[in-house]
Write a protein that holds these residues in place. Sequence first.
Motif, PDB file in Angstrom:
ATOM      1  N   GLU A 161      20.457  51.704  55.743  1.00 51.79           N
ATOM      2  CA  GLU A 161      21.665  51.561  56.545  1.00 51.79           C
ATOM      3  C   GLU A 161      21.670  50.187  57.204  1.00 51.79           C
ATOM      4  N   PHE A 162      22.842  49.607  57.324  1.00 45.07           N
ATOM      5  CA  PHE A 162      22.981  48.369  58.077  1.00 45.07           C
ATOM      6  C   PHE A 162      23.161  48.700  59.560  1.00 45.07           C
ATOM      7  N   LEU A 163      22.265  48.182  60.378  1.00 43.89           N
ATOM      8  CA  LEU A 163      22.351  48.279  61.826  1.00 43.89           C
ATOM      9  C   LEU A 163      22.337  46.863  62.386  1.00 43.89           C
ATOM     10  N   PRO A 164      22.788  46.669  63.621  1.00 39.91           N
ATOM     11  CA  PRO A 164      22.746  45.325  64.196  1.00 39.91           C
ATOM     12  C   PRO A 164      21.307  44.819  64.300  1.00 39.91           C
ATOM     13  N   ALA A 165      21.121  43.531  64.093  1.00 36.92           N
ATOM     14  CA  ALA A 165      19.777  42.957  64.099  1.00 36.92           C
ATOM     15  C   ALA A 165      19.134  42.994  65.477  1.00 36.92           C
ATOM     16  N   ASP A 166      19.924  43.249  66.523  1.00 38.87           N
ATOM     17  CA  ASP A 166      19.352  43.294  67.865  1.00 38.87           C
ATOM     18  C   ASP A 166      19.086  44.716  68.350  1.00 38.87           C
ATOM     19  N   VAL A 167      19.089  45.718  67.438  1.00 41.20           N
ATOM     20  CA  VAL A 167      18.765  47.082  67.848  1.00 41.20           C
ATOM     21  C   VAL A 167      17.374  47.086  68.454  1.00 41.20           C
ATOM     22  N   GLN A 168      17.194  47.840  69.535  1.00 45.41           N
ATOM     23  CA  GLN A 168      15.954  47.748  70.299  1.00 45.41           C
ATOM     24  C   GLN A 168      15.603  49.097  70.915  1.00 45.41           C
ATOM     25  N   PRO A 169      14.350  49.245  71.355  1.00 40.49           N
ATOM     26  CA  PRO A 169      13.964  50.484  72.031  1.00 40.49           C
ATOM     27  C   PRO A 169      14.892  50.788  73.198  1.00 40.49           C
ATOM     28  N   GLY A 170      15.261  52.063  73.316  1.00 36.12           N
ATOM     29  CA  GLY A 170      16.192  52.479  74.362  1.00 36.12           C
ATOM     30  C   GLY A 170      17.619  52.599  73.885  1.00 36.12           C
ATOM     31  N   ASP A 171      17.949  51.997  72.730  1.00 32.87           N
ATOM     32  CA  ASP A 171      19.271  52.201  72.142  1.00 32.87           C
ATOM     33  C   ASP A 171      19.404  53.641  71.636  1.00 32.87           C
ATOM     34  N   LEU A 172      20.650  54.084  71.522  1.00 31.50           N
ATOM     35  CA  LEU A 172      20.943  55.373  70.904  1.00 31.50           C
ATOM     36  C   LEU A 172      21.493  55.149  69.504  1.00 31.50           C
ATOM     37  N   VAL A 173      21.019  55.923  68.554  1.00 34.64           N
ATOM     38  CA  VAL A 173      21.510  55.893  67.178  1.00 34.64           C
ATOM     39  C   VAL A 173      22.057  57.280  66.851  1.00 34.64           C
ATOM     40  N   ALA A 174      23.222  57.319  66.201  1.00 34.42           N
ATOM     41  CA  ALA A 174      23.844  58.585  65.825  1.00 34.42           C
ATOM     42  C   ALA A 174      23.919  58.691  64.310  1.00 34.42           C
ATOM     43  N   VAL A 175      23.647  59.890  63.814  1.00 39.00           N
ATOM     44  CA  VAL A 175      23.688  60.180  62.378  1.00 39.00           C
ATOM     45  C   VAL A 175      24.730  61.279  62.155  1.00 39.00           C
ATOM     46  N   PRO A 176      25.829  60.990  61.427  1.00 38.78           N
ATOM     47  CA  PRO A 176      26.868  61.999  61.218  1.00 38.78           C
ATOM     48  C   PRO A 176      26.531  62.953  60.079  1.00 38.78           C
ATOM     49  N   GLY A 177      27.325  64.020  59.999  1.00 37.62           N
ATOM     50  CA  GLY A 177      27.208  64.964  58.879  1.00 37.62           C
ATOM     51  C   GLY A 177      25.998  65.877  58.972  1.00 37.62           C
ATOM     52  N   THR A 178      25.525  66.170  60.177  1.00 35.48           N
ATOM     53  CA  THR A 178      24.298  66.957  60.321  1.00 35.48           C
ATOM     54  C   THR A 178      24.556  68.392  60.765  1.00 35.48           C
ATOM     55  N   GLY A 179      25.794  68.854  60.636  1.00 36.03           N
ATOM     56  CA  GLY A 179      26.099  70.215  61.078  1.00 36.03           C
ATOM     57  C   GLY A 179      25.543  71.301  60.189  1.00 36.03           C
ATOM     58  N   ALA A 180      25.386  71.003  58.909  1.00 38.94           N
ATOM     59  CA  ALA A 180      24.943  72.025  57.958  1.00 38.94           C
ATOM     60  C   ALA A 180      23.482  71.831  57.597  1.00 38.94           C
ATOM     61  N   TYR A 181      22.716  72.865  57.795  1.00 30.05           N
ATOM     62  CA  TYR A 181      21.328  72.981  57.339  1.00 30.05           C
ATOM     63  C   TYR A 181      20.324  72.177  58.143  1.00 30.05           C
ATOM     64  N   CYS A 182      20.742  71.293  59.017  1.00 24.52           N
ATOM     65  CA  CYS A 182      19.756  70.516  59.781  1.00 24.52           C
ATOM     66  C   CYS A 182      19.121  71.388  60.862  1.00 24.52           C
ATOM     67  N   ARG A 183      19.907  71.949  61.772  1.00 22.02           N
ATOM     68  CA  ARG A 183      19.343  72.845  62.784  1.00 22.02           C
ATOM     69  C   ARG A 183      18.819  74.125  62.136  1.00 22.02           C
ATOM     70  N   SER A 184      19.508  74.609  61.105  1.00 21.83           N
ATOM     71  CA  SER A 184      19.071  75.848  60.448  1.00 21.83           C
ATOM     72  C   SER A 184      17.698  75.705  59.806  1.00 21.83           C
ATOM     73  N   MET A 185      17.401  74.538  59.266  1.00 21.20           N
ATOM     74  CA  MET A 185      16.135  74.307  58.577  1.00 21.20           C
ATOM     75  C   MET A 185      15.130  73.568  59.455  1.00 21.20           C
ATOM     76  N   ALA A 186      15.446  73.392  60.724  1.00 22.01           N
ATOM     77  CA  ALA A 186      14.555  72.669  61.628  1.00 22.01           C
ATOM     78  C   ALA A 186      13.235  73.418  61.797  1.00 22.01           C
ATOM     79  N   SER A 187      12.187  72.661  62.097  1.00 18.58           N
ATOM     80  CA  SER A 187      10.849  73.233  62.211  1.00 18.58           C
ATOM     81  C   SER A 187      10.139  72.692  63.443  1.00 18.58           C
ATOM     82  N   ASN A 188       8.953  73.198  63.666  1.00 19.98           N
ATOM     83  CA  ASN A 188       8.101  72.703  64.749  1.00 19.98           C
ATOM     84  C   ASN A 188       6.950  71.876  64.200  1.00 19.98           C
ATOM     85  N   TYR A 189       7.207  71.163  63.106  1.00 20.53           N
ATOM     86  CA  TYR A 189       6.151  70.341  62.525  1.00 20.53           C
ATOM     87  C   TYR A 189       5.587  69.386  63.578  1.00 20.53           C
ATOM     88  N   ASN A 190       4.275  69.232  63.582  1.00 20.61           N
ATOM     89  CA  ASN A 190       3.556  68.480  64.619  1.00 20.61           C
ATOM     90  C   ASN A 190       3.771  69.067  66.014  1.00 20.61           C
TER      91      ASN A 190
END
Length: 461
Positions: A399-428
């Motif tokens: 993905e192209f993100l701005p070159a100045d992305v840094q710790p503390g920024d928020l990143v959003a990922v769309p299209g996660t309504g299906a199967y992401c929470r349903s298949m979520a785990s407690n890995y680690n």
Amino acid sequence: MRAHEAGALHGEIGTRGPAWLRTPADVNALVPELWPRNVRRGADGSLAVAGLSVRDLAAQFGTPVYVLDEDDLRSRCRDFRTAFPDVDVYYAGKAFLCRAVVRMIDEEGLHLDVCSGGELAVALAAGMPAERIGFHGNNKSLAELTRAVDAGVGRIIVDSFAEIDRLTALARERGVRPRVLVRVTVGVEAHTHEFIATAHEDQKFGFSLAGGAAAAAAFKILDEDVLELRGLHSHIGSQIFDASGFEVSARRVLALQAQIRDARGVELPELDLGGGFGIAYTTQDDPAAPHDLAKRLRKIVDSECEAERLAVPQLSIEPGRAIVGPAMFTLYDVGTVKDVDGIRTYVSVDGGMSDNIRTALYDASYSATLASRASAAEPMLARVVGKHCESGDIVVKDEFLPADVQPGDLVAVPGTGAYCRSMASNYNHVPRPPVVAVRDGQARLIVRRETEEDLLALDVG
């Protein structure tokens, strides 16, 4: 993987990413097709959903967090109900299920399919009318079937001869007549990932059409006359864009329906064509609108029924991820940014494969954007990765993100309504994120964040 503006793109990236991925003209712009309908970038540069800033959501609920645009989900329910006015539309509980969402789809007039005792428990606890529930599954236990029968579930999709025997014995014991559909494996190769294609012969679901098992199952139910055989069910897979598979599937299933009529004098009144309609995760995906799907499927069924001299049955469809998938996004906090010898920049977030396993499991592609601010920096090709102790812990491959992305920024990922929470785990031993529904500038928690105390509560050693 383009969560940004699709127009006016330039500059091939060569071997550092997919050939189709090009540098965006504006790294801050959004592609509307990828985001919930009420997501905008505000005047301050941060994303807002239904008028509420993601920065406020992160401050109130923490990250990572799944954010549901409630009006978007409801509008997609209505889109399918409007496009298929005389068809039973089943929401896929396995995509994402909680009591609040069950109430939403009930209020919007949809049916609900479940595929486990746990999903059935959530549906009943939320007040979903049992007669509007369908129960799937290739290995339903006696306890699950008993609960479904006692609750009055509207239809059970039988998947094996052992299940027919189990359900028949239960029905005799209870003195009831459950309604069932026979799941037919039609031998159609859906153009999707092997693990989510469900109608080819070499897989665990349903009764083979080609081998005669589907006909034998229907005859068995009719001859024993304990269960009420309502019709046939076919599901060719998930994340499907090409409607040609439905045409082949409908032709084969309706031919079986005609065979049953000719052999037993019974014309089954229902037909479920499945669904699994695709959504846009990146600009490479081009899903059909519900009204286009409805027009195509109705034409297919009408034509095949006319050819077989069958009355058009009551139809059901299962849109799958197409309702909840685009209605949600996941919000992460950036923890580290690492350039690896000019090969690639890794942007590490505070979630990962425990809240979205699909990238690792299916090689799925996602998009992302800098969510907490706008940036005037040049775009850089990045890989968004998680915090887990796995090199395959990837959220967004390219993905192209701005070159100045840094710790503390928020990143959003769309299209996660299906199967992401349903298949979520407690890995680690990472607690699973919460789900927050936003509507009219107000946010409410509908699934709370797990805590370390929750994890320890299960550890009785």
